[in-house]
Design a protein around this motif. Structure first.
Motif, mmCIF file in Angstrom:
data_model
loop_
_atom_site.group_PDB
_atom_site.id
_atom_site.type_symbol
_atom_site.label_atom_id
_atom_site.label_comp_id
_atom_site.label_asym_id
_atom_site.label_seq_id
_atom_site.Cartn_x
_atom_site.Cartn_y
_atom_site.Cartn_z
ATOM 1 N N PHE A 73 28.574 39.670 39.425
ATOM 2 C CA PHE A 73 29.402 38.700 38.706
ATOM 3 C C PHE A 73 30.487 39.378 37.871
ATOM 4 N N TYR A 74 30.261 40.597 37.452
ATOM 5 C CA TYR A 74 31.327 41.337 36.771
ATOM 6 C C TYR A 74 32.486 41.575 37.749
ATOM 7 N N LEU A 75 32.150 41.969 38.970
ATOM 8 C CA LEU A 75 33.185 42.194 39.978
ATOM 9 C C LEU A 75 33.943 40.909 40.304
ATOM 10 N N VAL A 113 44.213 34.463 34.671
ATOM 11 C CA VAL A 113 43.270 33.872 35.631
ATOM 12 C C VAL A 113 43.966 32.803 36.457
ATOM 13 N N LEU A 114 43.745 32.845 37.752
ATOM 14 C CA LEU A 114 44.277 31.876 38.702
ATOM 15 C C LEU A 114 45.800 31.909 38.797
ATOM 16 N N SER A 138 32.545 33.881 34.553
ATOM 17 C CA SER A 138 33.155 35.197 34.749
ATOM 18 C C SER A 138 34.656 35.096 34.993
ATOM 19 N N ILE A 139 35.064 34.094 35.754
ATOM 20 C CA ILE A 139 36.477 33.951 36.080
ATOM 21 C C ILE A 139 37.253 33.251 34.961
ATOM 22 N N ALA A 173 39.143 38.482 40.379
ATOM 23 C CA ALA A 173 39.870 37.211 40.308
ATOM 24 C C ALA A 173 41.127 37.311 39.460
ATOM 25 N N ARG A 174 41.247 38.385 38.692
ATOM 26 C CA ARG A 174 42.411 38.545 37.832
ATOM 27 C C ARG A 174 43.577 39.178 38.602
#
Length: 249
Positions: free
Chosen positions: A97-99, A246-247, A55-56, A104-105
């Motif tokens: 898991f969608y959340l 991401v990250l 997901s992430i 995370a974005r």
């Protein structure tokens, strides 16, 4: 343009299938005692790391759909009740898991750092409440309080010493908490109309809090301890394979 679109769609399907297969296989193995850390009667569930990673790293949709398919397959092997799986298991996994992928974005903010710690007080308070009210057996309550305290302390340490991990802990904790709440409420609601696979019907409302806590605290340690280093290791090794936002620090 068409060829590129088909290639991306094929890649998404392949990633969803991989996510679902890994989640189902590891989940089933965990149910039968493989990969399952056990303390007393409490069995922990490391398989949660798989859809969270998808997901992430790739997209919330890939993580959520793969998790929904994977948990349905796992449920059919474990208890064989498709209605319960679709209404509670599939729904909670998809939304949770969608959340995780959505939250995370974006960049790490002070609010996310604070939230990564504050959110851990919720299960701790719930565990203490169940212990004091007798809603959980004493040994299980002690394990849950211990886990909640450890996760809270680790989150606090991360927020101070390893700040880039805070966003992952915040997003995974929030998503898992929502998914766990859906499971807790969903199991309680289902028990009012039919017997659960564990042999319970007409469960009291406090059971929803027990199931919420049980789900959250048997899964969150893996998201806190293992998910951040796994994600950053993948990004460092294959930066071109991961969405740029991401990250981000």
């Amino acid at each position: 343009m068409r060829s590129g679109g088909r290639t991306r769609k094929s890649l998404e399907v392949a990633l969803i299938a991989s996510n679902a297969a890994l989640y189902a296989v590891v989940g089933i193995a965990t149910h039968f005692g493989i990969f399952a850390p056990v303390f007393g009667t409490v069995r922990f569930w490391p398989s949660v790391v798989i859809p969270a990673t998808f997901s992430i790293l790739f997209s919330p949709w890939i993580g959520a759909v793969g998790a929904a398919i994977g948990i349905f397959i796992s449920d059919m092997v474990v208890h064989g009740n498709p209605i319960l799986s679709i209404t509670v298991g599939v729904t909670s996994n998809f939304i949770g898991f969608y959340l995780i992928g959505v939250l995370a974005r974006g960049r790490l903010t002070i609010l996310k750092r604070i939230s990564s710690v504050v959110i851990q007080t919720i299960p701790l308070v719930a565990a203490v409440f169940l212990y004091l009210s007798g809603g959980l057996e004493e040994t299980i309550s002690s394990i849950f309080i211990g886990v909640a305290v450890i996760v809270l302390l680790v989150s606090l340490g991360v927020a101070h010493f390893k700040q880039q991990y805070s966003k992952i802990i915040y997003s995974s904790s929030a998503g898992l908490m929502v998914g766990s709440a859906i499971i807790g409420i969903g199991l309680w609601a289902y028990s009012q109309f039919a017997m659960l696979p564990i042999g319970i019907s007409n469960a009291p409302i406090v059971a929803s809090l027990v199931w919420f806590l049980w789900t959250y605290l048997t899964e969150i340690p893996f998201l806190v301890f293992f998910l951040p280093p796994i994600l950053y290791a993948v990004v460092k090794a294959m930066p071109e394979k991961v969405e740029a936002e991401v990250l981000a620090s």
